[in-house]
Design a protein around this motif. Structure first.
Motif, short mmCIF file in Angstrom:
data_model
loop_
_atom_site.label_atom_id
_atom_site.label_comp_id
_atom_site.label_asym_id
_atom_site.label_seq_id
_atom_site.Cartn_x
_atom_site.Cartn_y
_atom_site.Cartn_z
N GLU A 1 1.00 -1.33 -0.14
CA GLU A 1 0.01 0.02 0.11
C GLU A 1 0.93 1.24 -0.24
O GLU A 1 1.91 1.23 0.69
N ALA B 1 0.20 9.02 5.39
CA ALA B 1 -0.26 9.82 4.35
C ALA B 1 -0.11 11.25 5.03
O ALA B 1 0.46 12.38 4.21
N GLN C 1 -1.36 8.17 -4.36
CA GLN C 1 -1.70 6.94 -3.74
C GLN C 1 -2.59 6.34 -4.90
O GLN C 1 -2.30 4.95 -5.11
N SER D 1 -0.64 2.94 -6.43
CA SER D 1 -1.17 1.72 -5.95
C SER D 1 -1.78 0.66 -7.02
O SER D 1 -1.53 -0.35 -7.12
#
Length: 426
Positions: free
Chosen positions: A220, A227, A418, A422
């Protein structure tokens, strides 16, 4: 007596009849240009002179980055690669996924006169697979450091009586030092490569790591409070940009020039620029006294982005390297490690502990001043999408750089990274 003469004669005949031992040629690839290239060539020449008639290194320097790693991958598949090559340890996860490196065994280490304990622990971990198998031997640890121009700090609390940087133990301290330097005439107090992937990523990753943050965890990207830590790191960098502390979208060469020309009081860049400063100071073109230290603890803990140049042995398609060739390759690697003081002159911290602990290295300045970062090195995420010339570096260029220019908020930048990265791991 006749018997002795006959024996001696027979021995002489047998010696004449013995075939000459063939010289082993070790095909070598590297990506080292500039000062790095000069120093590596000197090491190669030294090895060849010392091993004349036994082993010779046939060296080729290729283009750094994506072209180099693409060529390594394709050549390994068809058995047309080198016998040994330089390799960034940040690229090791991708290499293991592609299956292009051969393990380095305990027997290999013995042939080289080396052991795992000869190297800094962080670099050995970066050179190993998840199961502990060694796939490369680290040659250095190279990190970013903080260069400083002493003239802008005279009369402030940030230069001690010996002319060394002092008093920076937090982000607030550093920002105060930047303000003091500006008051003393520094137009752009802090320079780094704000317009390119490498410079932006290294500063960002240092600030993230100093918060204990991790970029990739269990597949992840920036999960949980990572974050928030990434947003904080980008916000710090954006604030520097908005306040004119750092240059706007400066390319690598421009960021160095801002420091060497006497415009910037501080410069965040790799240890590989130490020879630039040293040479300019020696020929009188620098114009000021300078120093370099490990990036101070600006946030919560000591940590600095780092990578390693290492030696790796690629697979040869379906062919196996002969024992004689393998022994020659390990002799090359072992000799390079034991003579790595020559590589230290490029600013790098040798990964071979004995070199760093030597009196000769202790006398090297500013190298020995920042050698402690070997113990707090924060290597790139162990993931195939990370490392030099990777999708993560692309994200630094395409997402982080626009953020510093005000086109994205740090929060939006983190969300976009992200989403984009990802998807690449699925």
């Amino acid at each position: 007596m006749r018997t002795l003469r006959n024996l001696m004669g027979a021995t002489a005949v047998s010696l004449i009849a013995l075939p000459a031992v063939a010289q082993e040629t070790v095909v070598w690839w590297d990506f080292l240009a500039g000062g790095d290239g000069v120093r590596m060539k000197a090491l190669i020449d030294g090895f060849n002179a010392e091993h004349e008639g036994e082993i010779v290194i046939d060296a080729t320097t290729l283009e750094w980055g994506v072209p180099y790693y693409t060529k390594v991958r394709t050549s390994a598949a068809v058995g047309e690669g080198p016998d040994v090559m330089t390799y960034h340890l940040s690229r090791l996860p991708l290499a293991l996924e592609e299956g292009i490196l051969t393990p380095i065994t305990d027997e290999d280490l013995e042939m080289a006169g080396l052991s795992r304990d000869d190297f800094f622990e962080a670099s050995v971990e970066a050179a190993s697979g998840d199961d502990g198998t060694l796939y490369a031997l680290p040659f250095d640890i190279h990190s970013i450091v903080l260069y400083y121009n002493k003239s802008f700090l005279e009369g402030t609390d940030y230069l001690d009586a010996d002319g060394n940087l002092t008093g920076i133990e937090s982000l607030e301290d550093f920002n105060a030092a930047l303000a003091a330097a500006r008051e003393n005439g520094s137009e752009t107090p802090l320079s780094y490569q704000t317009g390119g992937d490498g410079g932006v990523w290294r500063v960002f990753y240092t600030l993230l790591s100093q918060q204990g943050g991790e970029f990739i965890v269990d597949g992840e990207v920036l999960p949980g409070d990572n974050a928030d830590k990434a947003v904080r790191a980008l916000q710090i960098m954006t604030d520097w940009s908005n306040e004119g502390i750092t240059p706007a979208q400066a390319e690598y060469e421009a960021s160095v020039a801002l420091f060497t020309s006497g415009t910037s009081a501080f410069h965040m860049n790799g240890v590989w620029e130490v020879p630039t400063m040293t040479d300019m100071a020696a020929d009188g073109t620098l114009g000021f006294e300078w120093g370099a230290v490990q990036v101070p603890v600006l946030l919560d803990e000591a940590a600095t982005w780092a990578d390693s140049h290492a030696f790796a042995i690629p697979v040869q398609g379906d062919e196996e390297m002969t024992p004689e060739k393998r022994a020659a390759v390990m002799e090359v690697i072992g000799w390079m490690e034991r003579n790595s003081i020559g590589w230290a002159s490029a600013g790098h911290i040798p990964a071979y502990v004995a070199t760093v602990e030597s009196e000769e290295y202790a006398s090297m300045e500013p190298n020995s001043t920042y050698a402690s970062l070997a113990d707090t090195a924060s290597f790139d995420p162990r993931n195939p999408i990370a490392g030099v010339a990777s999708p993560v570096y692309d994200a630094a260029l395409n997402i982080m750089v626009p953020t510093l220019a005000g086109f994205l908020t740090p929060e939006d930048a983190v969300a976009q990274m992200q989403a984009d990265l990802s998807g690449m791991m699925q």
